[in-house]
Design a protein around this motif. Sequence first.
Motif, short mmCIF file in Angstrom:
data_model
loop_
_atom_site.label_atom_id
_atom_site.label_comp_id
_atom_site.label_asym_id
_atom_site.label_seq_id
_atom_site.Cartn_x
_atom_site.Cartn_y
_atom_site.Cartn_z
N MET A 1 0.85 -1.19 0.00
CA MET A 1 0.00 0.00 0.00
C MET A 1 0.89 1.24 0.00
SD MET A 1 -2.65 1.47 2.92
CE MET A 1 -3.16 -0.16 3.35
N ASN A 2 0.58 2.19 -0.85
CA ASN A 2 1.32 3.45 -0.93
C ASN A 2 0.66 4.46 -0.01
OD1 ASN A 2 3.01 5.50 -1.73
ND2 ASN A 2 1.93 5.89 -3.63
N SER A 3 1.20 4.61 1.17
CA SER A 3 0.61 5.50 2.17
C SER A 3 1.55 6.66 2.48
CB SER A 3 0.31 4.75 3.47
OG SER A 3 -0.10 5.66 4.47
N PRO A 4 1.01 7.89 2.49
CA PRO A 4 1.84 9.03 2.88
C PRO A 4 1.99 9.16 4.40
CG PRO A 4 -0.36 9.78 2.36
CD PRO A 4 -0.33 8.30 2.08
N PHE A 5 1.40 8.24 5.14
CA PHE A 5 1.38 8.32 6.60
C PHE A 5 2.36 7.32 7.22
CE2 PHE A 5 -2.96 9.22 4.96
CZ PHE A 5 -2.91 10.59 5.09
N GLN A 6 3.61 7.37 6.77
CA GLN A 6 4.61 6.41 7.22
C GLN A 6 5.72 7.03 8.06
OE1 GLN A 6 4.46 2.95 6.72
NE2 GLN A 6 2.38 3.62 6.22
N ALA A 102 2.01 16.93 -3.53
CA ALA A 102 1.03 16.55 -4.55
C ALA A 102 0.89 15.03 -4.61
CB ALA A 102 1.41 17.13 -5.91
N GLU A 103 2.01 14.33 -4.61
CA GLU A 103 1.98 12.87 -4.63
C GLU A 103 1.36 12.32 -3.34
OE1 GLU A 103 5.88 11.30 -5.40
OE2 GLU A 103 6.01 12.32 -7.34
N GLY A 104 1.71 12.92 -2.20
CA GLY A 104 1.16 12.46 -0.93
C GLY A 104 -0.34 12.68 -0.84
N THR A 105 -0.81 13.82 -1.33
CA THR A 105 -2.24 14.11 -1.31
C THR A 105 -2.99 13.15 -2.24
OG1 THR A 105 -1.79 16.42 -0.77
CG2 THR A 105 -3.97 15.92 -1.67
N ALA A 106 -2.41 12.87 -3.40
CA ALA A 106 -3.03 11.91 -4.33
C ALA A 106 -3.06 10.51 -3.72
CB ALA A 106 -2.28 11.90 -5.65
N ALA A 107 -1.99 10.11 -3.04
CA ALA A 107 -1.96 8.79 -2.39
C ALA A 107 -3.01 8.71 -1.30
CB ALA A 107 -0.57 8.51 -1.83
N ALA A 108 -3.17 9.78 -0.52
CA ALA A 108 -4.19 9.80 0.53
C ALA A 108 -5.59 9.68 -0.08
CB ALA A 108 -4.07 11.07 1.37
N ALA A 109 -5.82 10.38 -1.19
CA ALA A 109 -7.12 10.29 -1.87
C ALA A 109 -7.39 8.85 -2.31
CB ALA A 109 -7.17 11.24 -3.07
N GLY A 110 -6.34 8.18 -2.77
CA GLY A 110 -6.49 6.78 -3.16
C GLY A 110 -6.85 5.87 -1.99
N LEU A 111 -6.55 6.33 -0.79
CA LEU A 111 -6.90 5.58 0.42
C LEU A 111 -8.24 6.05 1.00
CD1 LEU A 111 -3.37 5.63 2.08
CD2 LEU A 111 -4.47 3.68 0.95
N GLY A 112 -8.91 6.95 0.30
CA GLY A 112 -10.22 7.43 0.75
C GLY A 112 -10.15 8.55 1.77
N VAL A 113 -9.02 9.25 1.84
CA VAL A 113 -8.85 10.33 2.81
C VAL A 113 -8.83 11.65 2.04
CG1 VAL A 113 -7.40 11.22 4.67
CG2 VAL A 113 -7.50 8.77 4.26
N ARG A 114 -9.73 12.55 2.40
CA ARG A 114 -9.90 13.80 1.66
C ARG A 114 -9.27 14.99 2.39
NH1 ARG A 114 -10.40 10.97 -2.10
NH2 ARG A 114 -12.32 9.97 -2.70
N PRO A 115 -8.68 15.92 1.61
CA PRO A 115 -8.09 17.12 2.21
C PRO A 115 -9.13 17.97 2.94
CG PRO A 115 -7.34 16.87 -0.05
CD PRO A 115 -8.45 15.87 0.17
N TRP A 116 -8.68 18.64 3.99
CA TRP A 116 -9.51 19.53 4.79
C TRP A 116 -8.97 20.97 4.70
CZ3 TRP A 116 -9.10 19.67 10.79
CH2 TRP A 116 -10.04 20.55 11.32
N MET A 117 -7.67 21.12 4.93
CA MET A 117 -7.02 22.44 4.87
C MET A 117 -5.66 22.27 4.20
SD MET A 117 -7.70 23.96 8.71
CE MET A 117 -7.08 22.55 9.64
N THR A 118 -5.26 23.29 3.43
CA THR A 118 -3.96 23.24 2.77
C THR A 118 -3.26 24.59 2.86
OG1 THR A 118 -4.87 23.83 0.60
CG2 THR A 118 -4.71 21.47 1.11
#
Length: 148
Positions: A1-6, A102-118
């Motif tokens: 799994m490609n997760s930005p939360f590592q 950008a890559e991390g945000t896209a990876a999070a979206a792929g995991l069903g996690v949506r941005p709140w603030m940027t």
Amino acid sequence: MNSPFQRLHHICVVVADIDRAVEFYTSVGIGPWQDYPPLTQYTELDVPSRDGFLGLKYKYADVGGIQYQLVEPGDGDSPQQQFLDTHGEGVFHLGFVVDDLAEGTAAAAGLGVRPWMTGRRPDGSGFTYFDTRARAGVTIEIRQSPTS
């Protein structure tokens, strides 16, 4: 799994009085404390209130390779102030470092996690908070550090 939360970068705690909190933590050997760089460095912001965001006061210390952040809400509405009003002082978010937002945000979206603030600086560094409070009990964030 490609997760930005590592790669945990920091833990951020909302406090009512940052000077009181720093004094306590210093007394128990946590520190030294530094001021967070000016929030005005974020030239692109998607936050509920720009004034609320710019009124936040941050300090941080390194604790065993993890940054420990304190944030005191200022004047103006902010999610941090809402958290403080609703829950009292406590952990507002966990921050993870990524090489590319950008890559991390896209990876999070792929995991069903949506941005709140940027927020982005001119060099592309910055942050993305994800609205994970209801599912995780805490907000998670990714950040790309500024280039040196």
